[in-house]
Scaffold this motif. Sequence first.
Motif, PDB file in Angstrom:
ATOM      1  N   ASP A   4       0.824  -1.213   0.000  1.00 21.81           N
ATOM      2  CA  ASP A   4       0.000   0.000   0.000  1.00 21.81           C
ATOM      3  C   ASP A   4       0.858   1.263   0.000  1.00 21.81           C
ATOM      4  O   ASP A   4       0.371   2.344  -0.314  1.00 21.81           O
ATOM      5  CB  ASP A   4      -0.936   0.020   1.215  1.00 21.81           C
ATOM      6  N   ASP A   5       2.137   1.126   0.382  1.00 17.57           N
ATOM      7  CA  ASP A   5       3.031   2.283   0.433  1.00 17.57           C
ATOM      8  C   ASP A   5       3.773   2.506  -0.882  1.00 17.57           C
ATOM      9  O   ASP A   5       4.523   3.475  -1.017  1.00 17.57           O
ATOM     10  CB  ASP A   5       4.058   2.109   1.555  1.00 17.57           C
ATOM     11  N   LEU A   6       3.587   1.621  -1.858  1.00 17.96           N
ATOM     12  CA  LEU A   6       4.268   1.751  -3.132  1.00 17.96           C
ATOM     13  C   LEU A   6       3.524   2.738  -4.031  1.00 17.96           C
ATOM     14  O   LEU A   6       2.312   2.639  -4.203  1.00 17.96           O
ATOM     15  CB  LEU A   6       4.357   0.392  -3.839  1.00 17.96           C
ATOM     16  N   VAL A   7       4.259   3.686  -4.601  1.00 22.38           N
ATOM     17  CA  VAL A   7       3.643   4.601  -5.561  1.00 22.38           C
ATOM     18  C   VAL A   7       4.099   4.290  -6.983  1.00 22.38           C
ATOM     19  O   VAL A   7       3.425   4.676  -7.950  1.00 22.38           O
ATOM     20  CB  VAL A   7       3.942   6.080  -5.220  1.00 22.38           C
ATOM     21  N   ILE A   8       5.229   3.593  -7.125  1.00 19.57           N
ATOM     22  CA  ILE A   8       5.748   3.226  -8.449  1.00 19.57           C
ATOM     23  C   ILE A   8       6.154   1.761  -8.430  1.00 19.57           C
ATOM     24  O   ILE A   8       6.847   1.318  -7.511  1.00 19.57           O
ATOM     25  CB  ILE A   8       6.957   4.096  -8.844  1.00 19.57           C
ATOM     26  N   GLN A   9       5.694   1.010  -9.429  1.00 26.76           N
ATOM     27  CA  GLN A   9       6.106  -0.386  -9.611  1.00 26.76           C
ATOM     28  C   GLN A   9       6.346  -0.623 -11.099  1.00 26.76           C
ATOM     29  O   GLN A   9       5.437  -0.442 -11.911  1.00 26.76           O
ATOM     30  CB  GLN A   9       5.017  -1.346  -9.132  1.00 26.76           C
ATOM     31  N   LEU A  10       7.552  -1.014 -11.429  1.00 24.88           N
ATOM     32  CA  LEU A  10       7.881  -1.409 -12.800  1.00 24.88           C
ATOM     33  C   LEU A  10       8.150  -2.897 -12.818  1.00 24.88           C
ATOM     34  O   LEU A  10       8.894  -3.409 -11.968  1.00 24.88           O
ATOM     35  CB  LEU A  10       9.109  -0.655 -13.312  1.00 24.88           C
ATOM     36  N   GLU A  33      10.669  -0.683  -7.559  1.00 22.27           N
ATOM     37  CA  GLU A  33       9.616  -0.283  -6.629  1.00 22.27           C
ATOM     38  C   GLU A  33      10.080   0.970  -5.893  1.00 22.27           C
ATOM     39  O   GLU A  33      11.220   1.037  -5.434  1.00 22.27           O
ATOM     40  CB  GLU A  33       9.314  -1.396  -5.622  1.00 22.27           C
ATOM     41  N   VAL A  34       9.175   1.958  -5.803  1.00 24.05           N
ATOM     42  CA  VAL A  34       9.484   3.206  -5.102  1.00 24.05           C
ATOM     43  C   VAL A  34       8.353   3.472  -4.119  1.00 24.05           C
ATOM     44  O   VAL A  34       7.171   3.446  -4.497  1.00 24.05           O
ATOM     45  CB  VAL A  34       9.624   4.395  -6.078  1.00 24.05           C
ATOM     46  N   GLY A  35       8.723   3.721  -2.870  1.00 26.48           N
ATOM     47  CA  GLY A  35       7.736   3.937  -1.825  1.00 26.48           C
ATOM     48  C   GLY A  35       7.295   5.385  -1.700  1.00 26.48           C
ATOM     49  O   GLY A  35       7.960   6.309  -2.181  1.00 26.48           O
ATOM     50  N   ARG A  36       6.182   5.579  -1.032  1.00 23.20           N
ATOM     51  CA  ARG A  36       5.634   6.916  -0.816  1.00 23.20           C
ATOM     52  C   ARG A  36       6.608   7.773  -0.018  1.00 23.20           C
ATOM     53  O   ARG A  36       7.127   7.352   1.022  1.00 23.20           O
ATOM     54  CB  ARG A  36       4.295   6.798  -0.072  1.00 23.20           C
ATOM     55  N   GLY A  37       6.905   8.960  -0.519  1.00 20.76           N
ATOM     56  CA  GLY A  37       7.802   9.876   0.165  1.00 20.76           C
ATOM     57  C   GLY A  37       9.276   9.595  -0.020  1.00 20.76           C
ATOM     58  O   GLY A  37      10.120  10.318   0.508  1.00 20.76           O
ATOM     59  N   GLU A  38       9.610   8.568  -0.785  1.00 20.86           N
ATOM     60  CA  GLU A  38      11.015   8.205  -0.996  1.00 20.86           C
ATOM     61  C   GLU A  38      11.670   9.128  -2.019  1.00 20.86           C
ATOM     62  O   GLU A  38      11.003   9.687  -2.892  1.00 20.86           O
ATOM     63  CB  GLU A  38      11.099   6.749  -1.488  1.00 20.86           C
ATOM     64  N   THR A  39      12.982   9.265  -1.919  1.00 23.53           N
ATOM     65  CA  THR A  39      13.764  10.003  -2.907  1.00 23.53           C
ATOM     66  C   THR A  39      14.718   9.035  -3.584  1.00 23.53           C
ATOM     67  O   THR A  39      15.543   8.404  -2.924  1.00 23.53           O
ATOM     68  CB  THR A  39      14.576  11.134  -2.244  1.00 23.53           C
ATOM     69  N   LEU A  40      14.597   8.926  -4.915  1.00 25.49           N
ATOM     70  CA  LEU A  40      15.397   7.980  -5.682  1.00 25.49           C
ATOM     71  C   LEU A  40      16.196   8.730  -6.735  1.00 25.49           C
ATOM     72  O   LEU A  40      15.643   9.521  -7.502  1.00 25.49           O
ATOM     73  CB  LEU A  40      14.482   6.957  -6.368  1.00 25.49           C
ATOM     74  N   GLY A  41      17.502   8.470  -6.780  1.00 22.01           N
ATOM     75  CA  GLY A  41      18.352   9.055  -7.811  1.00 22.01           C
ATOM     76  C   GLY A  41      18.658   8.033  -8.886  1.00 22.01           C
ATOM     77  O   GLY A  41      19.105   6.919  -8.578  1.00 22.01           O
ATOM     78  N   LEU A  42      18.406   8.386 -10.141  1.00 21.35           N
ATOM     79  CA  LEU A  42      18.759   7.538 -11.282  1.00 21.35           C
ATOM     80  C   LEU A  42      20.128   7.982 -11.779  1.00 21.35           C
ATOM     81  O   LEU A  42      20.293   9.135 -12.189  1.00 21.35           O
ATOM     82  CB  LEU A  42      17.719   7.664 -12.399  1.00 21.35           C
ATOM     83  N   ILE A  43      21.110   7.098 -11.709  1.00 26.32           N
ATOM     84  CA  ILE A  43      22.484   7.461 -12.039  1.00 26.32           C
ATOM     85  C   ILE A  43      23.039   6.503 -13.084  1.00 26.32           C
ATOM     86  O   ILE A  43      22.482   5.426 -13.323  1.00 26.32           O
ATOM     87  CB  ILE A  43      23.385   7.468 -10.784  1.00 26.32           C
TER      88      ILE A  43
END
Length: 231
Positions: A4-10, A33-43
């Motif tokens: 329920d906390d996931l906002v992005i799923q590929l 998978e990216v959770g709600r409120g998380e900060t993810l850097g694509l590098i």
Amino acid sequence: MNRDDLVIQLRGAALSLSGNAGEVEILRGIDLEVGRGETLGLIGPSGSGKSSLLMLLGGLERATGGEVLVLGQDLTRLSEDALARFRRDHMGVVFQSFHLIPTMTALENVATPLELAGHADAFDRAAEELAQVGLGHRAGHYPSQLSGGEQQRVALARAAAPRPEILLADEPTGNLDEANGTAIMDLLFGLRDRHGSTLVMVTHAPELAARCDRTLPLRDGLVALPAGAPA
């Protein structure tokens, strides 16, 4: 992580584009998978697929394989009109080259997405966001009258004004000098904190990547395995 906390799923997300030399695989089966409120850097190096992945997340490119689930919606199944409405209602996007409308003032640029979404207080909220990025005094100026750093601040205000659940940023400091880049970094994370948004960004800047909760390294359209990890 709770589903329920996931906002992005590929799930096996792939992107292929056709050109004169035939079909080119840009992304080759990305799981994420990216959770709600998380900060993810694509590098990763240039050409690794970072910006293409960000475009998939924003529905600005359509996956040619797999699933792209954002806030429970499979973006691969939405029409172009539905994708535009989804971005308007749930996302803010910041580009390296600002993409401000040159014939509109800073205030009008920030108010435009709010007006399109039907907010009666569009200009009041736009003025508030400009003040938050330190440009309340520049509200009546056009992009050509603003420095690069000021234009990126307007772009940030525009992305944040609808208070989106997801913020996407493609090299937000790439066209700026060190001082302006640092200021934009501080503002970007400040906006994330103020609105509680999930933030996904493409960056080549190590200091910006270091401020993310985690990073996703890409190479040749795949998630790069850490050195020594089993294939």
